[in-house]
Scaffold this motif. Structure first.
Motif, mmCIF file in Angstrom:
data_model
loop_
_atom_site.group_PDB
_atom_site.id
_atom_site.type_symbol
_atom_site.label_atom_id
_atom_site.label_comp_id
_atom_site.label_asym_id
_atom_site.label_seq_id
_atom_site.Cartn_x
_atom_site.Cartn_y
_atom_site.Cartn_z
ATOM 1 N N ASP A 130 -68.517 50.879 8.309
ATOM 2 C CA ASP A 130 -68.690 50.686 9.753
ATOM 3 C C ASP A 130 -68.171 51.887 10.540
ATOM 4 O O ASP A 130 -68.753 52.271 11.569
ATOM 5 N N GLU A 131 -67.079 52.487 10.076
ATOM 6 C CA GLU A 131 -66.546 53.678 10.755
ATOM 7 C C GLU A 131 -67.544 54.831 10.685
ATOM 8 O O GLU A 131 -67.745 55.555 11.672
ATOM 9 N N ALA A 132 -68.157 55.025 9.511
ATOM 10 C CA ALA A 132 -69.150 56.095 9.371
ATOM 11 C C ALA A 132 -70.373 55.820 10.242
ATOM 12 O O ALA A 132 -70.924 56.739 10.872
ATOM 13 N N VAL A 133 -70.801 54.566 10.288
ATOM 14 C CA VAL A 133 -71.945 54.190 11.132
ATOM 15 C C VAL A 133 -71.631 54.460 12.600
ATOM 16 O O VAL A 133 -72.452 55.023 13.336
ATOM 17 N N ARG A 173 -74.963 48.609 8.530
ATOM 18 C CA ARG A 173 -74.091 48.451 7.355
ATOM 19 C C ARG A 173 -74.908 48.018 6.140
ATOM 20 O O ARG A 173 -74.751 48.574 5.047
ATOM 21 N N THR A 174 -75.780 47.035 6.335
ATOM 22 C CA THR A 174 -76.612 46.564 5.223
ATOM 23 C C THR A 174 -77.462 47.695 4.668
ATOM 24 O O THR A 174 -77.602 47.841 3.446
ATOM 25 N N MET A 175 -78.012 48.525 5.549
ATOM 26 C CA MET A 175 -78.894 49.598 5.090
ATOM 27 C C MET A 175 -78.128 50.715 4.391
ATOM 28 O O MET A 175 -78.676 51.394 3.519
ATOM 29 N N LEU A 202 -74.405 58.240 5.933
ATOM 30 C CA LEU A 202 -74.082 58.482 4.529
ATOM 31 C C LEU A 202 -73.399 59.842 4.344
ATOM 32 O O LEU A 202 -72.487 59.978 3.534
ATOM 33 N N ARG A 203 -73.845 60.823 5.120
ATOM 34 C CA ARG A 203 -73.188 62.135 5.056
ATOM 35 C C ARG A 203 -71.728 62.023 5.503
ATOM 36 O O ARG A 203 -70.823 62.573 4.845
ATOM 37 N N LEU A 204 -71.471 61.305 6.587
ATOM 38 C CA LEU A 204 -70.107 61.146 7.078
ATOM 39 C C LEU A 204 -69.273 60.292 6.123
ATOM 40 O O LEU A 204 -68.065 60.531 5.955
ATOM 41 N N LEU A 205 -69.886 59.297 5.518
ATOM 42 C CA LEU A 205 -69.168 58.489 4.530
ATOM 43 C C LEU A 205 -68.753 59.344 3.340
ATOM 44 O O LEU A 205 -67.621 59.223 2.837
#
Length: 376
Positions: free
Chosen positions: A34-37, A53-55, A111-114
């Motif tokens: 959630d933080e990355a999103v 989040r699901t995606m 995804l890059r930030l995660l």
């Protein structure tokens, strides 16, 4: 990777799906996702059945089930999340177009930030007083032949992944994505941000440049690169361990624009008897003997190992990605690197390695596959 049109399986794999979901939410907790999103500006303004989040988890799960189409991946994911976390008990399968639209809404940034949030650093892996071998390597993957991919990646669509990997843990530290026509120097320069004191950068001079050598040295790393026979490396002084001091200069018309770089050259015969040359910025044998540096180069990490780790049963058959647009190609690759991190980076604490061989790490991956053979 397999594509749409797969036949949905029965519920006999529900336990395995729960284990897979557990791996995902353990490696990447929902709060971190959630933080990355949110950091990517993808938090929804209204409730959606296919939330961001699901995606994110769907993008990761596509690498857990490489032989399944989008809908089957989602079905398995939601069965697993329902079993593991009692999520989405009333969830219904979306249409293929809804899944595609949800992937597009998400984009690659979360995804890059995660990945940036969970990827280890050289400083975090380095042992006091040790040179940590970090390899620079590339991997080229084919893409679906769509108009969007051709316009972005070239007439024969392919994407080049350039990455830094830790040779001990096999963890990916940083990565950059380009079309193959962009060359390797630019992405490699972008990755120098992840180096620092204590890193021993392993690379191939034949595909890079003296200018990149200067930049990498300026970043604080020690360097150990293989130099092919075309590079002129005159003998200035022979050292006690058989290596010698030399000067490295860019060949061609530009030679002489910058002063040569002092280097140490190590010549040795490989297993087949061919003579190879390594050049290093570690000029004193007392700091790193030639035999130690040769051994370090033999441990060089390969980016192709990431696919091997993700494919059950051995080397990966994956050579063409699923995604039909550049943004989704990037999303898919960051998901690949994240799943590799889950397998390699989180099964083993790098601080507990104490020099264990990569083969022992591979045994851990095999153990996970024995527990949940349909997951990894």
């Amino acid at each position: 990777m397999a594509r749409a049109g797969q036949v949905a399986s029965d519920g006999s794999g529900r336990l395995a799906y729960g284990i897979a979901a557990g791996i995902l939410t353990w490696a990447f907790p929902p709060s971190l996702v959630d933080e990355a999103v949110a950091a990517a500006g993808r938090t929804e303004q209204r409730s959606r059945s296919l939330s961001a989040r699901t995606m994110v988890y769907h993008a990761l799960a596509m690498w857990m089930y490489p032989s399944s189409g989008y809908e089957e991946v989602m079905r398995r994911l939601m069965l697993g999340l329902s079993r593991k976390h009692h999520w989405a008990d009333d969830w219904r399968m979306p249409s293929p177009s809804a899944l595609t639209q949800a992937r597009q809404r998400l984009g690659p940034a979360p995804l890059r930030l995660l990945f940036r949030a969970v990827a280890p650093t050289v400083a975090g892996l380095a042992l006091p007083g040790a040179l940590e071998p970090i390899a620079l390597d590339t991997l080229t993957l084919g893409l679906p032949d769509t108009t969007a991919n051709r316009e972005h990646f070239g007439a024969c669509p392919r994407v080049r992944v350039t990455a830094l990997g830790h040779c001990g843990t096999q963890a990916v530290l940083d990565a950059a994505l380009t079309a193959p026509s962009a060359g390797e120097g630019g992405p490699a320069r972008d990755l120098l941000r992840s180096l620092g004191k204590g890193a021993l950068l392993l690379a191939e001079l034949d595909t890079l440049s003296v200018e990149l050598w200067r930049r990498a040295a300026a970043a604080g790393a020690d360097l150990l690169w293989r130099a092919g026979p075309d590079w002129k490396l005159p003998v200035d002084r022979v050292l006690p361990d058989g290596s010698y001091l030399s000067r490295l200069a860019e060949p061609g018309p530009g030679a002489g624009a910058e002063p040569p770089v002092p280097v140490r050259v190590i010549t040795y015969a490989d297993c087949g008897g061919a003579v190879d040359r390594l050049i290093t910025s570690v000029l004193a044998p007392a700091d790193a003997a030639a035999t130690r540096l040769i051994h370090a180069h033999h441990t060089r990490w390969r980016l192709t190992d990431t696919l091997g780790d993700l494919a059950p049963g051995g080397p990966s058959p994956i050579d063409v990605l699923r995604s039909r647009s550049p943004e989704l190609v990037e999303q898919e690759i960051w998901a690949m690197l994240l799943m590799h991190h889950a397998v390699r980076g989180l099964l083993v604490d790098p601080r507990d390695l104490d020099g264990r061989a990569a083969a022992e790490l591979a045994a851990l991956v095999r153990t996970v596959r024995m527990i949940a053979p349909d997951c990894l």
